[in-house]
Design an enzyme around this catalytic site. Structure first.
Site, PDB file in Angstrom:
ATOM      1  N   LYS A   1       3.783   1.182 -10.672  1.00 44.70           N
ATOM      2  CA  LYS A   1       3.903   2.616 -10.377  1.00 44.70           C
ATOM      3  C   LYS A   1       3.094   3.311 -11.460  1.00 44.70           C
ATOM      4  CE  LYS A   1       8.165   0.573  -9.489  1.00 44.70           C
ATOM      5  NZ  LYS A   1       7.952   0.095  -8.170  1.00 44.70           N
TER       6      LYS A   1
ATOM      7  N   ASP B   1      -8.677  10.273 -15.498  1.00 39.26           N
ATOM      8  CA  ASP B   1      -9.877  10.454 -16.312  1.00 39.26           C
ATOM      9  C   ASP B   1     -10.008   9.415 -17.427  1.00 39.26           C
ATOM     10  OD1 ASP B   1     -10.758  12.574 -14.805  1.00 39.26           O
ATOM     11  OD2 ASP B   1      -9.978  14.116 -16.162  1.00 39.26           O
TER      12      ASP B   1
ATOM     13  N   HIS C   1       3.828  -4.038  -7.388  1.00 33.56           N
ATOM     14  CA  HIS C   1       5.036  -3.359  -7.824  1.00 33.56           C
ATOM     15  C   HIS C   1       4.778  -2.339  -8.930  1.00 33.56           C
ATOM     16  CE1 HIS C   1       9.419  -3.327  -9.191  1.00 33.56           C
ATOM     17  NE2 HIS C   1       9.481  -3.096  -7.903  1.00 33.56           N
TER      18      HIS C   1
END
Length: 368
Positions: free
Chosen positions: A302, A307, A300
């Site tokens: 996001k 880098d 779940h």
């Protein structure tokens, strides 16, 4: 080529802490089982405290309860889904002890929150509860503001699944300008002002916390997609992503462009939504990204780590619906030590075994 190193966030911040004593009192004074040692991390952006929670773990709900209990004057809540009785009761208790508590909850999810229907009824009686309904999309936020300074946000809904089964994160930051941004979003949603035309401008879209640059975006009014793609375009070494839903074409193009520049792309997707007809899983694989389906119950997160220096996180999935229709919030944080901590979580999720194996590794007492 940049050195590829992985260090613990807590360890990295211990080095920073040597420069000055810790001067704040943590609101999160609860015991964390050693097994879940990395599910609550503490650090600083300059002199400002930062707390980071990772699930699934008991720490998520403990941290949430401690945050609610830390509020002394005001507590504004804006959450897509909630069904934890202890959390709903903690909100009522906070109001009873004199805190001004205001809760915005998605209307459709509230109608299905059977475990807390009594608590929600009591919130309505006390005038604490507003039910949000975004007709064009979802009211998908998961944030709180305590005492006008402390912000809780991330991918974590206040539910049993998000606490005990799903891969999730939440971050707590202390900064008045950031709190003003989230207060404006709370006001907007509580007034039913959904969509670009009716939204209020974000007061401080770019700010610093202890010298750490932060970009704060809200959808659909801000160009959140553009802000994320611009960060991805700066990548010179690596883009690592954890995505519940990834269907956005502009972000897919940004990965393709990065691969052409020699940037390594690592994409971990939720195993269910990665197979959705609208998902771009096959396209990512064909262009040369390292793609894996999460073995967990539900990935779940996001999150994007760029880098090992910049972290994108929040409530927004990487989809057209999230960017163009839903009510969402996103933080873009330039903090290498925090990026290392988030990358450690990505590695854990990438290497994890299927969750059902854990059950069969549980020792059974002798004689049973």
């Amino acid at each position: 080529m940049k050195r590829r190193i992985i260090i613990g966030w807590a360890a990295a911040w211990a080095l920073v802490a040597l420069r000055a004593p810790l001067v704040w009192a943590s609101p999160f004074q609860f015991e964390v089982d050693p097994f879940y040692a990395e599910t609550m991390l503490k650090g600083r952006f300059g002199a400002s405290p930062v707390y980071f929670f990772i699930g699934p773990s008991p720490t998520m709900e403990k941290g949430l309860l401690a945050y609610i209990q830390s509020a002394s004057q005001t507590l504004d809540v804006c959450v897509f889904d909630m069904n934890l009785p202890a959390v709903a009761q903690a909100l009522l208790d906070a109001q009873k002890r004199g805190v001004k508590v205001r809760v915005v909850l998605d209307r459709d999810n509230a109608a299905k929150a059977y475990d807390i229907e009594d608590e929600l009824e009591e919130m309505e009686k006390r005038g604490m509860l507003t039910l949000a309904h975004n007709r064009s999309g979802l009211m998908h936020n998961k944030f709180m503001i305590a005492d006008g300074i402390r912000v809780w946000t991330g991918s974590y809904n206040f539910t049993r699944n998000c606490s005990h089964f799903n891969d999730n994160h939440a971050i707590v930051l202390e900064n008045k300008e950031l709190a003003e941004n989230y207060e404006m979003e709370w006001k907007e949603i509580s007034e039913g002002r959904h969509g670009k035309r009716f939204s209020y401008p974000t007061p401080h879209p770019e700010l610093e916390i202890g010298g750490t640059p932060i970009r704060n975006c809200f959808t659909p009014e801000d160009d959140t997609r553009g802000a994320i793609v611009a960060e991805m375009a700066k990548a010179t070494n690596e883009i690592a992503m954890m995505a519940f839903s990834f269907t956005d074409s502009a972000m897919t193009d940004a990965i393709r462009a990065g691969l052409k520049r020699g940037v390594r792309a690592i994409v971990l997707l939720d195993s269910g939504l990665a197979k959705h007809p609208g998902a771009n899983t096959k396209e990512l694989e064909e262009m040369g990204a390292h793609v894996r389906m999460s073995p967990g119950v539900r990935l779940h997160h996001k999150v994007i780590v760029i880098d090992r220096e910049t972290v994108v996180l929040g409530s927004a999935n990487f989809s057209g619906s999230a960017f163009d229709r839903n009510d969402e919030n996103v933080l873009i944080i330039k903090a290498p030590h925090f990026a290392q901590a988030m990358l450690r979580e990505a590695i854990r999720c990438w290497r994890a075994e299927p969750y059902w194996i854990t059950k069969w590794r549980t020792p059974i007492p002798a004689g049973m």
